[in-house]
Design an enzyme around this catalytic site. Structure first.
Site, PDB file in Angstrom:
ATOM      1  N   GLU A  52       0.852  -1.205   0.000  1.00  0.00           N
ATOM      2  CA  GLU A  52       0.000   0.000   0.000  1.00  0.00           C
ATOM      3  C   GLU A  52       0.881   1.245   0.000  1.00  0.00           C
ATOM      4  OE1 GLU A  52      -2.784   0.364   3.303  1.00  0.00           O
ATOM      5  OE2 GLU A  52      -2.914   2.526   2.950  1.00  0.00           O
ATOM      6  N   ARG A  56       0.404  10.311   0.036  1.00  0.00           N
ATOM      7  CA  ARG A  56       0.650  11.380   1.014  1.00  0.00           C
ATOM      8  C   ARG A  56       1.838  12.236   0.644  1.00  0.00           C
ATOM      9  NH1 ARG A  56      -0.238   8.048   6.665  1.00  0.00           N
ATOM     10  NH2 ARG A  56      -2.036   6.928   5.854  1.00  0.00           N
ATOM     11  N   THR A  80      -4.592   6.001   1.206  1.00  0.00           N
ATOM     12  CA  THR A  80      -4.998   7.398   1.411  1.00  0.00           C
ATOM     13  C   THR A  80      -5.755   7.937   0.192  1.00  0.00           C
ATOM     14  OG1 THR A  80      -2.844   7.568   2.564  1.00  0.00           O
ATOM     15  CG2 THR A  80      -4.199   9.528   2.539  1.00  0.00           C
ATOM     16  N   LYS A 140     -11.446  -1.921   5.869  1.00  0.00           N
ATOM     17  CA  LYS A 140     -10.346  -1.510   6.738  1.00  0.00           C
ATOM     18  C   LYS A 140     -10.966  -0.885   7.994  1.00  0.00           C
ATOM     19  CE  LYS A 140      -6.930   2.237   6.833  1.00  0.00           C
ATOM     20  NZ  LYS A 140      -5.893   2.957   6.102  1.00  0.00           N
TER      21      LYS A 140
HETATM   22  C1  3PG Z   1      -1.782   5.183   8.545  1.00  0.00           C
HETATM   23  O1  3PG Z   1      -2.724   5.539   7.878  1.00  0.00           O
HETATM   24  O2  3PG Z   1      -0.781   5.865   8.745  1.00  0.00           O
HETATM   25  C2  3PG Z   1      -1.889   3.817   9.048  1.00  0.00           C
HETATM   26  O3  3PG Z   1      -2.978   3.706   9.844  1.00  0.00           O
HETATM   27  C3  3PG Z   1      -0.654   3.346   9.701  1.00  0.00           C
HETATM   28  O4  3PG Z   1      -0.750   3.464  11.045  1.00  0.00           O
HETATM   29  P1  3PG Z   1       0.472   2.966  11.920  1.00  0.00           P
HETATM   30  O5  3PG Z   1       1.623   3.911  11.651  1.00  0.00           O
HETATM   31  O6  3PG Z   1      -0.035   3.091  13.333  1.00  0.00           O
HETATM   32  O7  3PG Z   1       0.794   1.565  11.502  1.00  0.00           O
END
Ligand code: 3PG
Length: 219
Positions: A52, A56, A80, A140
């Site tokens: 994934e 961002r 995202t 999710k």
């Molecule tokens: C995110 O969107 O950053 C994810 O939820 C990852 O979360 P984490 O850094 O707690 O694994």
């Protein structure tokens, strides 16, 4: 051949296939296109193919294109994703699945029309019902720890027993097994497989080792 043409030649994935491939979907934030291919190779070498790549950073789409071109063993997901336009751009860049932090009908429709598997983010019963109404039953759970963690997933086993979740957000190597032991959890998501310092140092062996450990979580 353009990346998007190659992508359309692949059979569409289902969300369940995405979730079943490994116990962990790595949540990846890439700031440098030069990191994309070695990172993807390191994860694939450790047994993690579903990647994934989050939208961002300005480099995210170029990173997806590089992985699609140079790492045939990887299956690119876009994270995202918050709009239909995001989904379209990711499909063009070679993504085959989409993960979104929430759910909207327009993202659901875009992914359906583009042939992209979608793991929509949910945190409440109403959001689950809306996603289910539109045909999505692999979801999710985000942000998992902050929104109720294990206790919330247990509470959902009754009314939403037909839904499989990928809890993400606050999942760690220490608590992942507890999540994975739940009947309604198919896999978890987490950023711990891709530590920023390992990436900055080009320590790809460490990332392969973390991927191997993640694969071993489902013993
Ligand atoms: C995110 O969107 O950053 C994810 O939820 C990852 O979360 P984490 O850094 O707690 O694994």
């Amino acid at each position: 051949m353009a990346v998007d043409e190659e992508a359309t030649m692949q059979p569409p994935l289902t969300a369940l296939q995405v979730m079943q491939d490994a116990p962990v979907i790595p949540v990846i934030v890439l700031h440098d296109v030069a990191h994309a291919v070695p990172l993807a190779r390191a994860l694939v070498a450790g047994g993690i193919r579903m990647l994934e790549v989050t939208l961002r950073t300005p480099q995210a789409l170029a990173c997806m294109e590089a992985i699609a071109r140079d790492v045939p063993g990887a299956i690119i997901g876009a994270g995202t994703v918050r709009s239909a336009a995001d989904a379209q751009a990711c499909a063009m860049a070679g993504a085959r699945f989409v993960v979104s932090p929430g759910y909207t009908r327009s993202v659901g429709k875009a992914c359906h029309d583009l042939g992209l598997a979608l793991l929509p983010g949910v945190a409440t019963g109403s959001e689950i019902m809306m996603a289910q109404e539109d045909g999505f039953t692999e979801l999710k759970f985000f942000p998992a720890m902050q929104a109720g963690g294990i206790a919330m997933l247990k509470a959902w086993q009754g009314p939403f027993g037909d839904v499989k979740f990928c809890p993400t957000g606050g999942v760690t190597p220490q608590n992942a097994k507890e999540f994975l032991a739940l009947s309604n959890v198919q896999c978890v998501g987490g950023s711990w497989l891709v530590p920023a310092d390992a990436m900055a140092q080009g320590d790809w062996y460490r990332i392969t080792a973390l991927a191997r450990e993640a694969v071993a979580l489902r013993g």
